[in-house]
Design an enzyme around this catalytic site. Structure first.
Site, PDB file in Angstrom:
ATOM      1  CG  HIS A 356      90.277  77.815  66.248  1.00 39.04           C
ATOM      2  ND1 HIS A 356      91.062  76.752  66.638  1.00 39.04           N
ATOM      3  CD2 HIS A 356      89.681  77.429  65.088  1.00 39.04           C
ATOM      4  CE1 HIS A 356      90.945  75.760  65.772  1.00 39.04           C
ATOM      5  NE2 HIS A 356      90.106  76.152  64.800  1.00 39.04           N
ATOM      6  CB  CYS A 374      89.123  76.753  61.443  1.00 41.23           C
ATOM      7  SG  CYS A 374      87.493  76.244  62.046  1.00 41.23           S
TER       8      CYS A 374
END
Length: 427
Positions: A356, A374
């Site tokens: 992301h 992430c």
């Protein structure tokens, strides 16, 4: 006068003799006249044999026994599996009715509306087998006849009743109809309850592919608590593969008090071959299609290998793209953030790993690993990758100290080696 009296005396003597002989015909005689019909006698007990005494006091021979005629039963015997007049049957279970020492003349099974149920009579006419599933909560009537080898006819009659409709459970297949998915896409046939006999239930699930692909099924319990048969290929799917999955589960007993609600199928295709290479030590995210690089994005990965905190390590292994959110609210109270909106989020595992955008880590992207696990990209790069990805794409993470596995949630199918996956294979 004297002569006539003598003659009358002779005639009188003859009449007396005839009277004596006549009396002996009903009680017994020295000449052995037997008892009249109807006299009771036991053939097995001479002592109880009826006798008649003659003038000399002797006994007559035993009277011969008499017997009544007993009907011989028909030799034909009707059998059925399940037994006739059974109840609580699974609608999918076949019914077979047979005859021993004979052949079936005619047989029908009718539903509550009086319509016949399809079935097949064997070539030798010795058995009949139902050929279609029954309805839930219904009673069926069987009627027919069979003729035995002795030429005598016997009736075939009874009923069958199926389980109540309230025992039906829903089963699903994913990917669903008409989807286009990535080359690492697993197939999940999910069950409303845990199957009691997993090997038996697995026989009801089939897959056909064009072209043929090597793969196998395994039982997996997913994050939603449901058990599923997952199908994984040995290597990635060939691009363009057409896939048909069929689970013939209508009326099948899945567990006690649970029966399949319907047959379910899915027809989908494998899309282009897109594989993401994510080497955490390169600080890049590389997108390839058919082995050719189509994009390279500066990236930042989890910092756990630098800090010793394993919760912050991006797991190594083949992740699978499963979800897309233009804005995803992320929380990790243990690390001080709740409901932080992040843009262009692509989920790659159920343990909280996403690719992301994160403007806060822009300076580190391409240079250092600073995230909580992430993969961070710039807004523009995250948006470009977001629009290139589809469900089932593989993301191959390498270079970290922790491997993706069952503890990392839902789709970890590619986190196992092929040998490990086959060890779980459903028979």
């Amino acid at each position: 006068m004297h002569g006539r009296r003598h003659h009358r005396w002779i005639l009188g003597s003859l009449a007396a003799a005839l009277l004596a002989v006549t009396a002996g015909c009903t009680t017994g005689s020295p000449g052995g006249l037997t008892a009249v019909a109807g006299t009771s006698a036991s053939p097995s007990s001479p002592a109880s044999t009826a006798t008649a005494a003659g003038p000399s006091g002797s006994s007559s021979p035993s009277s011969p026994p008499t017997s009544s005629t007993t009907p011989v039963p028909p030799v034909a015997t009707i059998t059925a599996t399940p037994a006739l007049n059974s109840g609580d049957l699974a609608p999918a279970d076949p019914i077979t009715i047979g005859v021993a020492q004979g052949t079936i003349d005619a047989l029908t099974m009718t539903n509550p509306d009086g319509n016949p149920v399809g079935g097949t009579l064997s070539a030798d006419r010795a058995s009949w087998t139902s050929g279609e599933p029954l309805a839930f909560g219904a009673t069926y009537t069987v009627a027919g006849t069979a003729t035995g080898t002795d030429g005598k006819q016997v009736a075939i009659a009874g009923t069958y009743s199926t389980v109540s409709p309230d025992v039906q459970v829903k089963n699903t297949i994913y990917p669903s109809d008409d989807m286009t998915v990535g080359v690492a896409a697993p197939i999940m046939v999910k069950f409303g309850v845990e199957p009691a006999d997993k090997a038996e239930i697995a026989k009801h699930v089939t897959i056909t592919t064009d072209p043929q692909v090597e793969g196998s099924w395994a039982w997996v319990q997913h994050d939603d608590g449901l058990w599923a048969l997952d199908y994984r290929t040995k290597d990635y799917w060939p691009a363009g593969t057409k896939v048909h999955v069929e689970a013939k589960l209508y009326g099948v007993k899945v567990a006690d008090g649970a029966y399949g609600r319907a047959d379910v199928t899915s027809d989908f295709v494998i899309g282009r071959n897109q594989v993401v290479k994510a080497d955490v030590n390169s600080h890049e995210l590389v997108v390839t299609q058919d082995g050719q690089v189509t994009a390279t994005y500066p990236a930042s990965y989890g910092r756990g290998d630098n800090t010793g905190d394993t919760n912050l390590i991006t797991r190594s292994g083949v992740h699978v793209v499963t979800d897309f959110d233009e804005i995803k609210y992320m929380s990790n109270p243990a690390y001080g953030y709740v409901n932080i909106p992040e843009r262009w989020a692509v989920r790659i595992s159920d343990n909280g790993e996403f690719i992301h955008a994160n403007p806060a880590s822009t300076d580190a992207q391409g240079y250092a690993n600073v995230t909580h696990g992430c993969v961070n990209l710039s807004i523009a790069d995250a948006q470009a990758y977001f629009h290139s990805a589809i469900w089932g794409d593989p993301v191959e993470v390498t270079g970290t100290s922790v491997q993706l596995g069952p503890d990392d949630g839902d789709i970890y199918d590619w986190g196992l080696t092929w040998d490990q996956w086959q060890a779980l294979a459903a028979s």
